[in-house]
Scaffold this active site. Structure first.
Site, mmCIF file in Angstrom:
data_model
loop_
_atom_site.group_PDB
_atom_site.id
_atom_site.type_symbol
_atom_site.label_atom_id
_atom_site.label_comp_id
_atom_site.label_asym_id
_atom_site.label_seq_id
_atom_site.Cartn_x
_atom_site.Cartn_y
_atom_site.Cartn_z
ATOM 1 N N THR A 152 0.829 -1.210 0.000
ATOM 2 C CA THR A 152 0.000 0.000 0.000
ATOM 3 C C THR A 152 0.865 1.264 0.000
ATOM 4 O O THR A 152 1.913 1.310 0.640
ATOM 5 C CB THR A 152 -0.905 -0.005 1.247
ATOM 6 O OG1 THR A 152 -1.673 -1.205 1.246
ATOM 7 C CG2 THR A 152 -1.841 1.194 1.253
ATOM 8 N N GLY A 191 2.934 -3.088 8.569
ATOM 9 C CA GLY A 191 3.202 -3.331 9.988
ATOM 10 C C GLY A 191 4.692 -3.554 10.220
ATOM 11 O O GLY A 191 5.352 -4.256 9.463
ATOM 12 N N GLU A 434 -6.879 -6.027 3.724
ATOM 13 C CA GLU A 434 -7.106 -7.225 2.889
ATOM 14 C C GLU A 434 -8.346 -7.078 2.025
ATOM 15 O O GLU A 434 -9.091 -8.042 1.833
ATOM 16 C CB GLU A 434 -7.208 -8.476 3.766
ATOM 17 C CG GLU A 434 -5.934 -8.849 4.481
ATOM 18 C CD GLU A 434 -4.767 -9.118 3.544
ATOM 19 O OE1 GLU A 434 -5.015 -9.520 2.384
ATOM 20 O OE2 GLU A 434 -3.620 -8.889 3.951
HETATM 21 C C1 LIG Z 1 -4.874 -1.344 10.406
HETATM 22 C C2 LIG Z 1 -4.375 -1.438 8.999
HETATM 23 C C3 LIG Z 1 -3.246 -2.190 8.710
HETATM 24 C C4 LIG Z 1 -2.737 -2.262 7.423
HETATM 25 N N1 LIG Z 1 -1.608 -3.004 7.173
HETATM 26 C C5 LIG Z 1 -1.059 -3.017 5.925
HETATM 27 C C6 LIG Z 1 0.160 -3.717 5.627
HETATM 28 O O1 LIG Z 1 0.736 -4.322 6.512
HETATM 29 N N2 LIG Z 1 0.689 -3.676 4.376
HETATM 30 C C7 LIG Z 1 0.068 -2.983 3.376
HETATM 31 O O2 LIG Z 1 0.587 -2.949 2.259
HETATM 32 N N3 LIG Z 1 -1.108 -2.300 3.597
HETATM 33 C C8 LIG Z 1 -1.669 -2.298 4.851
HETATM 34 N N4 LIG Z 1 -2.848 -1.605 5.099
HETATM 35 C C9 LIG Z 1 -3.503 -0.861 4.020
HETATM 36 C C10 LIG Z 1 -4.771 -1.536 3.498
HETATM 37 O O3 LIG Z 1 -4.441 -2.653 2.747
HETATM 38 C C11 LIG Z 1 -5.591 -0.531 2.684
HETATM 39 O O4 LIG Z 1 -6.015 0.495 3.554
HETATM 40 C C12 LIG Z 1 -6.819 -1.185 2.061
HETATM 41 O O5 LIG Z 1 -6.419 -1.999 1.010
HETATM 42 C C13 LIG Z 1 -7.858 -0.173 1.542
HETATM 43 O O6 LIG Z 1 -7.300 0.624 0.583
HETATM 44 P P1 LIG Z 1 -7.296 2.206 0.679
HETATM 45 O O7 LIG Z 1 -6.888 2.580 2.048
HETATM 46 O O8 LIG Z 1 -6.500 2.683 -0.453
HETATM 47 O O9 LIG Z 1 -8.808 2.634 0.502
HETATM 48 P P2 LIG Z 1 -9.444 3.334 -0.799
HETATM 49 O O10 LIG Z 1 -9.420 2.393 -1.930
HETATM 50 O O11 LIG Z 1 -8.857 4.661 -1.006
HETATM 51 O O12 LIG Z 1 -10.931 3.481 -0.293
HETATM 52 C C14 LIG Z 1 -11.570 4.732 -0.040
HETATM 53 C C15 LIG Z 1 -13.018 4.645 -0.467
HETATM 54 O O13 LIG Z 1 -13.085 4.464 -1.878
HETATM 55 C C16 LIG Z 1 -13.939 3.390 -2.179
HETATM 56 N N5 LIG Z 1 -13.486 2.692 -3.381
HETATM 57 C C17 LIG Z 1 -12.222 2.377 -3.736
HETATM 58 N N6 LIG Z 1 -12.253 1.668 -4.878
HETATM 59 C C18 LIG Z 1 -13.549 1.512 -5.231
HETATM 60 C C19 LIG Z 1 -14.234 0.871 -6.293
HETATM 61 N N7 LIG Z 1 -13.552 0.188 -7.224
HETATM 62 N N8 LIG Z 1 -15.579 0.930 -6.338
HETATM 63 C C20 LIG Z 1 -16.270 1.572 -5.373
HETATM 64 N N9 LIG Z 1 -15.674 2.204 -4.351
HETATM 65 C C21 LIG Z 1 -14.335 2.167 -4.280
HETATM 66 C C22 LIG Z 1 -13.883 2.481 -0.978
HETATM 67 O O14 LIG Z 1 -15.046 1.705 -0.879
HETATM 68 C C23 LIG Z 1 -13.754 3.480 0.161
HETATM 69 O O15 LIG Z 1 -15.044 3.880 0.555
HETATM 70 C C24 LIG Z 1 -3.370 -1.535 6.384
HETATM 71 C C25 LIG Z 1 -4.521 -0.780 6.679
HETATM 72 C C26 LIG Z 1 -5.026 -0.724 7.968
HETATM 73 C C27 LIG Z 1 -6.243 0.108 8.252
#
Ligand SMILES: Cc1cc2nc3c(=O)[nH]c(=O)nc-3n(C[C@H](O)[C@H](O)[C@H](O)COP(=O)(O)OP(=O)(O)OC[C@H]3O[C@@H](n4cnc5c(N)ncnc54)[C@H](O)[C@@H]3O)c2cc1C
Ligand SMILES: Cc1cc2nc3c(=O)[nH]c(=O)nc-3n(C[C@H](O)[C@H](O)[C@H](O)COP(=O)(O)OP(=O)(O)OC[C@H]3O[C@@H](n4cnc5c(N)ncnc54)[C@H](O)[C@@H]3O)c2cc1C
Lengths: 669, 669
Positions: A152, A191, A434
């Site tokens: 990410t 993490g 995930e």
């Molecule tokens: C506690 C925690 C631990 C984590 N640990 C790791 C880690 O160890 N390694 C790592 O690489 N990542 C990690 N992450 C990141 C995590 O994988 C991402 O936050 C997750 O994949 C969601 O992606 P985003 O944050 O980009 O959300 P976004 O995609 O930006 O979502 C924002 C909004 O846009 C909407 N959206 C996005 N795409 C679409 C679509 N195609 N259609 C409709 N709506 C959409 C979503 O529904 C949401 O409402 C962690 C996150 C958290 C919260």
């Protein structure tokens, strides 16, 4: 505090239960052997005084919390080493210590090294060549290096193809040059990345011979192995405080012309040859496998969250007395209020159903893995679709259930010593990582709409969606007699109709001239609704099948209780989607009232065994870590005891009185 | 960080809005004068560098946070003193600084002195005799003493008659002897009680001449005014860390033979004469008034929570780009995803409807207060019932809405720098204090069932429940043509039928031989459902009336937008209870689909003005305190900037590396 007697209200509940909780505990642990293993692990880890905090973590600053988490993570690592040396490091041990409840008992805000075991090592195993595995795995297993998985970015999580980190192959030195070309390209979230790991698998856009090749994983050294100083070109740190998982040391990472040798690209699936020639992967579906594996594991985690929260809240409800039902009578245990039962018992039922469904899916996944290895990929899309929506539904329901349990404890649930805030932080995170839940539902929905089209053209669908074939034939649902089977069947009929409506919406928008993609976006509300019902229909079916099967194997006393759990689960699930039921099935006001009365009757029948049921989840007091939920039920004593640890209470007068309050109060005199 | 230009995606939204947000801001503030006042207060408080934290509070330990909160609370107190001296301390100023958004900007985890202003002073005003007011109020207004209000105990919150703290009158010394006779009698929760207040109003069971007299309030000195040491017999401290409101210094209090003079009992309503003779209160309904007052204020607070959360999430959704809708196109602003709109826009609409409803109720309350003073108590039960269910519904919806907004920001919403965790902590607390939500719904329901019986016997009901008379006449609802009026009417019809079903359930159980109380408890699920629909029917009606009225007073451009808000609110509210609609009103699958399509159309029509709408909530960046929600929309820059403040990032290598990690990694070598 001296050991206290069990609170008499709680003891009475235990005395009058109609089944033996230990019988169910053994089932819950996965059989007698696993039960024994579990107890041994608990002894080994929880009786070690070094693994215990004198001061609850909620009183620590972010920095102190990190240092304390690192200390204990290393201790756990040491013990894992010993277990490995003795050949006792089975997959269940890792599960319990890293993701599971034992790990949460020791490191309630998460482990800054767990991604090393959970993602770094498995990625090398899954994506490294034999040679690479030999090179990296022994170091990694021995923890000579600590790794994390950096995918990410600040600007991209869901849409992986949008990642900006890039790796350009330089054939002259046989190196990749890795860069995060903008602020939004910074890796964000992994993490342990902040101050713990000295290596990472970094996912980047690969370019060779000036051409774009797609995503690839690279092993990058982040910090010097002797001094731990960041390597040249590495900008690294901790992303800051969070809602939960506060000890995980999630980090950020900027890369500026960081060079890694050719061999640091993990090349099992795709290769770059020394001259820069790119060899594409044969089959990209395989990565689906890992994602599904993780999501199946998450379903079990959500069951565990609900088990914890419902144990705490149900025990509290047996001990807390409040508000006479009849003004002439004394205050009852709050569990006597029907509305209280309605908060708690469905969470208990969901914990059980999510757990058995998680186990079932796990078995399906294992069968499937075998088929995939034999080259048979037929059931992959179906299972992928199912795991997506179940991950979304179970995590959302579990997070909501934890909050329902917390709120059911009134004001005291709001205190950190209840442990609800930490459990919620852990549980709601599953809604996002995930695969963000909405994105998950949309993936499932796309599959459902596709197979609906196939069913319309007369195709026979694969097992988990075959109910759509039936619904198309049936047109009307006439079997609703209130039996459990008919509720399951009705769920499927309703799900099929939700899929139909979503399908029709997309078709209609296409006829209006929109592309399929735009039509799908405009129908988003219909699509997520369809995926939700598909998942819930599966859960209903699975609850029925699995609990019926268990009931046949256990004592009649336990079987009776499980039948009440099943009925409660199904009636409650149905009433929670009653709008959909009424929309597609002829039901009257009186039918709905009947279901509601039946819900209340299920609550009443579960009432005598509520405590025995949560007892049988067999959660160690250290795992619960809750003043409200301890096995002995001495709620007020434990709450009071917790205030004695509060550093603010170590002095009768806080320094702020002299510094701020006294000058303020005396200013006018 | 140097001032940044507004993010172009956000600027574009502002440029293309169809109305002037300032027009709506002025309405939102309560008119042009109040708008000016608001801006002046913001200038006075937010531009003061002492009121700003360099280090975000999430990095502080519990003790540091308390000390920092106390420091700023005293500064605010100083400024309030100055405003008072200048005669500028209107009720709006207190509201803004103590409960409102300005207070939250300065003390985001709450103010340890606010209960002094909000509860201690008003209780003396409301329950003290003239003499007592003279004695205590000047000291209290000048903050020569700091007080709190101690009612809840470890063992009792909801059921006040169960409180255990007792005050025994000793006529020989003309003193009350106050005791907490058990651990569960300890006072628990009062804000500022831990280490801040030196006085409290303590609610206790009164005994004179050996007879029990009911609850009474006593002013008790807790700490020495010079040294702040606890007074003899006082066991006092901070209850510990919590889910939110972390700076409020909620405390506990044990009392052992603490003696206070006769005159320390607040005696406006009931008296104890020197010889111990007890004079009972004339009218106990008056205390309802205060509770209603507070609950009405809370409804506005929930609107403010939704306004904050939706502002942050909607701005983020304009800036964040993710996931192409059409694979051939670039990634859109996530606000283009229909599912994203469905998360955000209903929260915006709810913020507006809760705010206008809160204002409306406030006016009703003021009219009522006037009537009460004239001795007319007729509408008290009706208004009490209404305020109970609205408090419950608005707080529950607001808390859920905040979480929906947080989750809509994906991973980044989980970081404390988004400010969602703090907003959630504040909002969800409202579900519990000032009347636990389930208890609130049951109180409303009891009233509804009673008036239903009256309606059956032909009585004409009071205004807010008169729809029940109509529904009884109507029997079937035939007017559903999808117009906004018909949705409002349908809500009332459905609510009346939920009340009917609850009434019938109780009657049936009474016929089965249960007492009314037991019958009511067994029907709990039906009762809370009826109260929920009653509140939602009122909200629908209020949304319609208030927004129609506003629309007639504003520019056509703004009026158009408010009409979309209204339609969205009503359609969404209806779909959220579609099960109840389908249960009592003849609607087909096609009707429901039509509503869903209409929902999507509302979302689409609101889309161009979404940013302008949240801009017009006019929340200062300091109030939002969110890296994701700043007015300039430079999300990634603000997030990155926040990591620079993280104490963990002040050193490239954390001490834990040398202490724990290195020995662990090298153990094998
Ligand atoms: C506690 C925690 C631990 C984590 N640990 C790791 C880690 O160890 N390694 C790592 O690489 N990542 C990690 N992450 C990141 C995590 O994988 C991402 O936050 C997750 O994949 C969601 O992606 P985003 O944050 O980009 O959300 P976004 O995609 O930006 O979502 C924002 C909004 O846009 C909407 N959206 C996005 N795409 C679409 C679509 N195609 N259609 C409709 N709506 C959409 C979503 O529904 C949401 O409402 C962690 C996150 C958290 C919260
Ligand atoms: C952040 C915060 C700040 C607070 N500040 C103060 C303060 O300054 N001063 C102060 O005095 N107090 C304060 N309180 C305490 C607060 O007033 C109580 O927590 C609240 O009144 C709820 O009571 P309880 O905690 O006893 O819940 P309980 O009544 O014990 O509720 C537990 C469960 O029992 C159920 N229940 C209880 N009665 C009934 C019934 N009759 N029918 C059906 N179900 C029932 C509830 O629905 C709930 O599910 C604060 C609380 C919080 C969380």
């Amino acid at each position: 505090m001296p050991a206290l007697e069990v609170n008499p209200d709680l003891q009475k509940e235990r005395n009058t239960a109609t089944f033996d909780p230990k019988e169910f505990s053994i089932f819950w642990a996965g059989g007698a052997d696993k039960y024994k293993e579990k107890k041994a692990l608990e002894k080994m880890f929880l009786e070690d005084p070094e693994m215990k905090d004198d001061l609850p973590t909620s009183y620590l600053s972010h920095k102190e919390l990190y240092e304390n988490s690192l200390r204990k993570a290393c201790l756990i690592g040491e013990k894992i080493r010993k277990l490995r040396a003795d050949g006792e490091d089975g997959v269940d041990t890792y599960n319990a210590l890293l993701g599971g409840s034992l790990g949460a008992a020791i490191l309630k805000e998460g482990n800054p090294i767990s991604l090393h075991y959970i993602m770094f090592v498995p990625t090398i195993m899954g994506q490294g060549t034999m040679e690479q595995q030999v090179e990296w795995l022994s170091k990694a297993w021995d923890c000579e290096i600590i790794g994390t998985y950096a995918q990410t970015e600040l600007g991209h999580g869901t849409f992986l193809r949008g990642l900006e980190t890039r790796a350009d192959y330089d054939a002259s030195t046989k190196e990749f040059v890795i860069n995060t070309p903008s602020l939004s390209a910074y890796k964000w979230w992994p993490g342990g990345l902040g101050h713990t790991a000295n290596h990472a698998v970094v996912v980047a856009q690969l370019y060779t011979k000036g051409e774009f090749r797609g995503l690839a994983p690279f092993i990058v050294q982040l910090r010097d192995t002797e001094t731990h100083m960041p390597m040249p070109g590495i900008d690294i740190g901790d992303i800051g405080t969070k809602l939960g998982m506060k000890g995980v040391n999630n980090g950020y990472l900027g890369l500026k012309n960081v060079r890694v040798p050719l061999n640091n690209m993990l090349m099992k699936n795709q290769q770059v040859l020394p001259d820069g020639t790119y060899v594409a992967p044969k089959n990209s579906v395989l990565t689906y496998g890992t994602m599904m594996f993780v999501r199946c594991a998450l379903i079990r985690d959500t069951a565990q969250s609900l088990a914890k929260a419902s144990t705490i809240a149900t025990r509290y409800a047996a001990v807390r007395r409040q508000s006479p039902i009849d003004p002439k009578e004394p205050e009852p245990q709050i569990m006597e209020h029907t509305t209280q039962q309605l908060k708690l018992f469905p969470q208990i039922a969901k914990a059980i159903v999510f757990k058995t469904t998680g186990d079932g899916i796990w078995n399906m996944y294992n069968v499937l893995s075998g088929e995939i290895e034999l080259g048979n990929l037929d059931r992959l899309p179906e299972m992928h679709a199912l795991s997506c929506c179940l991950k979304a539904i179970c995590s959302a329901d579990a997070a909501a259930g934890v909050e329902t349990c917390r709120l059911s404890c009134g004001g005291h649930g709001y205190m950190d010593c209840s442990n609800f805030p930490t459990i919620y932080g852990m549980t709601t995170a599953v809604c996002t990582y995930e695969g963000e839940n909405t994105v998950m539902l949309l993936q499932t929905a796309r599959y459902l709409v596709k197979v609906y089209g196939q069913a319309l053209s007369g195709d026979q669908l694969v097992p988990t969606v075959a109910y759509i074939n039936e619904a198309i034939k049936q047109k009307e649902f006439v079997y609703f007699d209130g039996s459990l089977e008919s509720i399951v069947k009705a769920f499927q009929f309703v799900a099929a109709n939700k899929v139909r409506v979503a399908y029709e919406q997309i078709e209609q928008r296409r006829r209006q001239g929109h592309s399929t993609e735009v039509a799908a976006n405009l129908s988003g509300v219909f699509l997520t609704g369809a995926a939700d019902l598909h998942g819930r229909a599966f859960l209903a079916q699975s609850a029925y099948t699995e609990l019926m099967a268990v009931s046949r194997q256990v004592s009649p006393a336990l079987a009776d209780v499980l039948m009440v759990v099943l009925e409660l689960y199904l009636v409650d699930a149905c009433l929670n989607r009653i709008g959909d039921f009424l929309r597609f099935i002829e039901l009257t006001d009186a039918d709905v009232t009947k279901l509601e009365v039946r819900l209340e009757s299920c609550l009443k029948r579960l009432r005598p065994n509520a405590i025995a049921l949560v007892d049988s989840f067999d959660l160690h007091d250290r795992v619960l870590d809750s003043a409200l939920g301890a096995y002995d039920g001495n709620v007020y004593e434990h709450i009071f005891e917790s205030t004695k640890k509060n550093p603010l209470n170590k002095e009768p007068v806080n320094a702020g009185f002299h510094k701020y309050l006294k000058p303020f109060m005396k200013a006018h005199l």
